[in-house]
Design a protein around this motif. Structure first.
Motif, PDB file in Angstrom:
ATOM      1  N   ARG A 156      88.774  75.556 -19.564  1.00 58.31           N
ATOM      2  CA  ARG A 156      88.248  76.806 -20.114  1.00 58.31           C
ATOM      3  C   ARG A 156      86.753  76.802 -19.828  1.00 58.31           C
ATOM      4  O   ARG A 156      85.987  76.066 -20.464  1.00 58.31           O
ATOM      5  N   PRO A 157      86.308  77.569 -18.834  1.00 63.80           N
ATOM      6  CA  PRO A 157      84.910  77.519 -18.405  1.00 63.80           C
ATOM      7  C   PRO A 157      83.923  77.673 -19.565  1.00 63.80           C
ATOM      8  O   PRO A 157      84.077  78.537 -20.427  1.00 63.80           O
ATOM      9  N   GLY A 158      82.913  76.801 -19.564  1.00 58.99           N
ATOM     10  CA  GLY A 158      81.862  76.855 -20.569  1.00 58.99           C
ATOM     11  C   GLY A 158      82.118  76.020 -21.805  1.00 58.99           C
ATOM     12  O   GLY A 158      81.232  75.869 -22.654  1.00 58.99           O
ATOM     13  N   MET A 159      83.292  75.431 -21.939  1.00 57.17           N
ATOM     14  CA  MET A 159      83.616  74.649 -23.131  1.00 57.17           C
ATOM     15  C   MET A 159      82.832  73.336 -23.124  1.00 57.17           C
ATOM     16  O   MET A 159      82.788  72.637 -22.118  1.00 57.17           O
ATOM     17  N   PRO A 160      82.202  72.961 -24.244  1.00 62.83           N
ATOM     18  CA  PRO A 160      81.429  71.714 -24.318  1.00 62.83           C
ATOM     19  C   PRO A 160      82.317  70.504 -24.587  1.00 62.83           C
ATOM     20  O   PRO A 160      83.497  70.645 -24.940  1.00 62.83           O
ATOM     21  N   MET A 161      81.735  69.332 -24.457  1.00 68.35           N
ATOM     22  CA  MET A 161      82.451  68.103 -24.757  1.00 68.35           C
ATOM     23  C   MET A 161      82.532  67.901 -26.273  1.00 68.35           C
ATOM     24  O   MET A 161      81.598  68.239 -26.998  1.00 68.35           O
ATOM     25  N   PRO A 162      83.635  67.340 -26.761  1.00 71.23           N
ATOM     26  CA  PRO A 162      83.736  67.039 -28.192  1.00 71.23           C
ATOM     27  C   PRO A 162      82.705  65.980 -28.592  1.00 71.23           C
ATOM     28  O   PRO A 162      82.294  65.153 -27.770  1.00 71.23           O
ATOM     29  N   HIS A 163      82.328  66.008 -29.854  1.00 73.17           N
ATOM     30  CA  HIS A 163      81.343  65.054 -30.370  1.00 73.17           C
ATOM     31  C   HIS A 163      81.775  63.610 -30.113  1.00 73.17           C
ATOM     32  O   HIS A 163      80.962  62.755 -29.739  1.00 73.17           O
ATOM     33  N   GLU A 164      83.072  63.337 -30.323  1.00 72.29           N
ATOM     34  CA  GLU A 164      83.562  61.965 -30.146  1.00 72.29           C
ATOM     35  C   GLU A 164      83.356  61.487 -28.714  1.00 72.29           C
ATOM     36  O   GLU A 164      82.992  60.332 -28.475  1.00 72.29           O
ATOM     37  N   ALA A 165      83.594  62.367 -27.755  1.00 72.32           N
ATOM     38  CA  ALA A 165      83.430  61.995 -26.349  1.00 72.32           C
ATOM     39  C   ALA A 165      81.964  61.714 -26.032  1.00 72.32           C
ATOM     40  O   ALA A 165      81.642  60.762 -25.308  1.00 72.32           O
ATOM     41  N   ILE A 166      81.079  62.528 -26.582  1.00 76.92           N
ATOM     42  CA  ILE A 166      79.644  62.325 -26.346  1.00 76.92           C
ATOM     43  C   ILE A 166      79.186  60.998 -26.941  1.00 76.92           C
ATOM     44  O   ILE A 166      78.487  60.214 -26.290  1.00 76.92           O
ATOM     45  N   ARG A 167      79.587  60.735 -28.169  1.00 78.19           N
ATOM     46  CA  ARG A 167      79.147  59.505 -28.834  1.00 78.19           C
ATOM     47  C   ARG A 167      79.668  58.263 -28.116  1.00 78.19           C
ATOM     48  O   ARG A 167      78.894  57.342 -27.816  1.00 78.19           O
ATOM     49  N   LEU A 168      80.968  58.240 -27.824  1.00 75.44           N
ATOM     50  CA  LEU A 168      81.542  57.061 -27.189  1.00 75.44           C
ATOM     51  C   LEU A 168      81.069  56.919 -25.744  1.00 75.44           C
ATOM     52  O   LEU A 168      80.865  55.808 -25.255  1.00 75.44           O
ATOM     53  N   GLY A 169      80.878  58.043 -25.058  1.00 74.65           N
ATOM     54  CA  GLY A 169      80.359  57.980 -23.701  1.00 74.65           C
ATOM     55  C   GLY A 169      78.958  57.405 -23.661  1.00 74.65           C
ATOM     56  O   GLY A 169      78.603  56.613 -22.779  1.00 74.65           O
TER      57      GLY A 169
END
Length: 204
Positions: free
Chosen positions: A37-50
């Motif tokens: 879905r164009p423009g959708m951001p990454m979930p918080h969990e993905a950002i933190r663990l990444g």
């Protein structure tokens, strides 16, 4: 290029983590989704663990999903699919990319069966000239692809997939990253071997 479904968890994590590993080389890593879905951001969990795994928190936070295109696949030298279904989808979009498209865990399995010397020898065959870097990298990836049908494959082919953590527990995100990591290590190894060999060929 890395590819998953939504381009908000697995493929961007793989992309940014791999980019950090290869930051000293002139290599661009991108990502996209087969059903994003164009423009959708990454979930918080993905950002933190990444971020915990070495990716840039700023880049992860700025990421927005986009759909994979034929043009992107045409320009990619290596496509890493997060699951076998993504590999099939990519090849359907652009069949010419089949030889350089791998499920990321498949790449790790095949690359483990290719020695450092075999990678260097494949790259050395690329010769010299302005096109040598692209030819050399292509040859290195082809050396890995040549193990298809030869290297032992798991009986349960689901072992070639990285679990989709979207909307699931933190533990599932951690599991996805644990499954992803060996593939990134394998890609870094092959890319660095190719880069070193190309550098030596240039010096000679």
């Amino acid at each position: 290029m890395t590819v998953c479904t939504g381009n908000v968890c697995r493929s961007p994590l793989a992309s940014y983590m791999l980019a950090e590993r290869l930051a000293d080389l002139n290599i661009r890593v991108t990502s996209a989704g087969t059903g994003a879905r164009p423009g959708m951001p990454m979930p918080h969990e993905a950002i933190r663990l990444g971020t915990e795994r070495g990716a840039s928190a700023r880049l992860l936070g700025q990421h927005r999903a986009h759909v994979v295109t034929k043009e992107q696949l045409r320009d990619a030298d290596l496509v890493l699919a997060m699951a076998r279904s993504h590999r099939r989808a990519v090849v359907e979009i652009y069949p010419a990319v089949a030889r350089k498209t791998f499920a990321v865990r498949e790449f790790a399995r095949l690359a483990a069966d290719v020695s450092d010397d075999q990678v260097r020898a494949a790259v050395a065959q690329a010769g010299s000239g302005a096109a040598a870097p692209v030819r050399g990298f292509t040859s290195a990836i082809a050396a890995v692809a040549s193990r298809r049908g030869i290297t032992f494959a798991p009986k349960d082919l689901d072992e070639e997939d990285v679990v989709d953590p979207f909307g699931r527990s933190v533990q599932t995100y951690e599991r996805a990253l644990d499954q992803l990591e060996p593939g990134l290590v394998a890609v870094e190894r092959v890319v660095r071997l190719a880069a070193t060999q190309l550098s030596e060929e240039t010096v000679v």
